[in-house]
Design a protein around this motif. Structure first.
Motif, PDB file in Angstrom:
ATOM      1  N   ARG A  24       0.812  -1.459   0.037  1.00  0.00           N
ATOM      2  CA  ARG A  24      -0.003  -0.069  -0.009  1.00  0.00           C
ATOM      3  C   ARG A  24       0.938   1.077  -0.026  1.00  0.00           C
ATOM      4  O   ARG A  24       0.437   2.097  -0.527  1.00  0.00           O
ATOM      5  CB  ARG A  24      -0.977   0.072   1.116  1.00  0.00           C
ATOM      6  CG  ARG A  24      -2.079  -0.963   0.985  1.00  0.00           C
ATOM      7  CD  ARG A  24      -2.917  -1.105   2.064  1.00  0.00           C
ATOM      8  NE  ARG A  24      -3.727   0.133   2.303  1.00  0.00           N
ATOM      9  CZ  ARG A  24      -4.754   0.345   3.082  1.00  0.00           C
ATOM     10  NH1 ARG A  24      -4.655  -0.718   4.423  1.00  0.00           N
ATOM     11  NH2 ARG A  24      -5.189   1.552   3.464  1.00  0.00           N
ATOM     12  N   VAL A  25       2.092   1.263   0.802  1.00  0.00           N
ATOM     13  CA  VAL A  25       2.845   2.423   0.669  1.00  0.00           C
ATOM     14  C   VAL A  25       3.664   2.539  -0.574  1.00  0.00           C
ATOM     15  O   VAL A  25       4.179   3.641  -1.289  1.00  0.00           O
ATOM     16  CB  VAL A  25       4.048   2.313   2.122  1.00  0.00           C
ATOM     17  CG1 VAL A  25       4.792   3.229   1.842  1.00  0.00           C
ATOM     18  CG2 VAL A  25       2.916   2.489   3.324  1.00  0.00           C
ATOM     19  N   GLY A  26       4.091   1.321  -1.314  1.00  0.00           N
ATOM     20  CA  GLY A  26       4.847   1.215  -2.335  1.00  0.00           C
ATOM     21  C   GLY A  26       6.325   1.034  -2.194  1.00  0.00           C
ATOM     22  O   GLY A  26       7.168   1.716  -3.050  1.00  0.00           O
ATOM     23  N   ILE A  27       6.821   0.327  -1.299  1.00  0.00           N
ATOM     24  CA  ILE A  27       7.842  -0.104  -0.921  1.00  0.00           C
ATOM     25  C   ILE A  27       8.232  -1.541  -0.821  1.00  0.00           C
ATOM     26  O   ILE A  27       7.037  -2.078  -0.834  1.00  0.00           O
ATOM     27  CB  ILE A  27       8.550   0.824   0.554  1.00  0.00           C
ATOM     28  CG1 ILE A  27       7.804   0.339   1.301  1.00  0.00           C
ATOM     29  CG2 ILE A  27       8.611   2.129   0.044  1.00  0.00           C
ATOM     30  CD1 ILE A  27       8.488   0.951   2.851  1.00  0.00           C
ATOM     31  N   THR A  28       9.418  -2.227  -0.799  1.00  0.00           N
ATOM     32  CA  THR A  28       9.653  -3.596  -0.752  1.00  0.00           C
ATOM     33  C   THR A  28       9.362  -3.729   0.763  1.00  0.00           C
ATOM     34  O   THR A  28       9.540  -3.132   1.686  1.00  0.00           O
ATOM     35  CB  THR A  28      10.689  -3.885  -1.196  1.00  0.00           C
ATOM     36  OG1 THR A  28      11.898  -3.471  -0.480  1.00  0.00           O
ATOM     37  CG2 THR A  28      11.102  -3.581  -2.914  1.00  0.00           C
ATOM     38  N   PRO A  29       8.884  -5.026   1.032  1.00  0.00           N
ATOM     39  CA  PRO A  29       9.020  -5.655   2.260  1.00  0.00           C
ATOM     40  C   PRO A  29      10.308  -5.519   3.043  1.00  0.00           C
ATOM     41  O   PRO A  29      10.219  -5.200   4.350  1.00  0.00           O
ATOM     42  CB  PRO A  29       8.464  -7.024   2.009  1.00  0.00           C
ATOM     43  CG  PRO A  29       7.407  -7.224   0.886  1.00  0.00           C
ATOM     44  CD  PRO A  29       8.474  -6.063  -0.187  1.00  0.00           C
TER      45      PRO A  29
END
Length: 95
Positions: A24-29
């Motif tokens: 949802r934020v647009g970064i990798t886990p």
């Protein structure tokens, strides 16, 4: 580091997994884990804003200052994230 990261606290309050928040934020886990575990040297304001939007909170709910825990006094400068000619670590997807 004198900055404590409480992303995990807000994730628990929102009953949200690392994978869901990262998507949802647009970064990798993996980058979210670096932030969440306090190993990040820098965070972009766009990433912080996205975290706050998704978690419905304020930056102060995610980050807090704890005095007396920093052994690296050189990192106190505002522009120190890219010292030695290296860019600061990115925690958000490219624009």
């Amino acid at each position: 580091m004198p900055i404590a990261v409480d992303i995990d606290v807000m994730m628990a309050r929102r009953k949200m997994s690392v994978g869901e928040l990262a998507e949802r934020v647009g970064i990798t886990p993996a980058n979210l884990a670096v932030l969440k575990n306090g190993r990040a040297k820098a965070v972009r304001f766009t990433t912080l804003a996205a975290l706050c939007e998704v978690l419905e909170c304020q930056p102060g709910d995610l980050l807090r200052w704890e005095p007396g825990e920093d052994g690296d006094e050189d990192a106190d400068a505002v522009g120190d994230a890219g010292s030695e000619g290296e860019p600061a670590a990115s925690t958000s997807a490219p624009a």
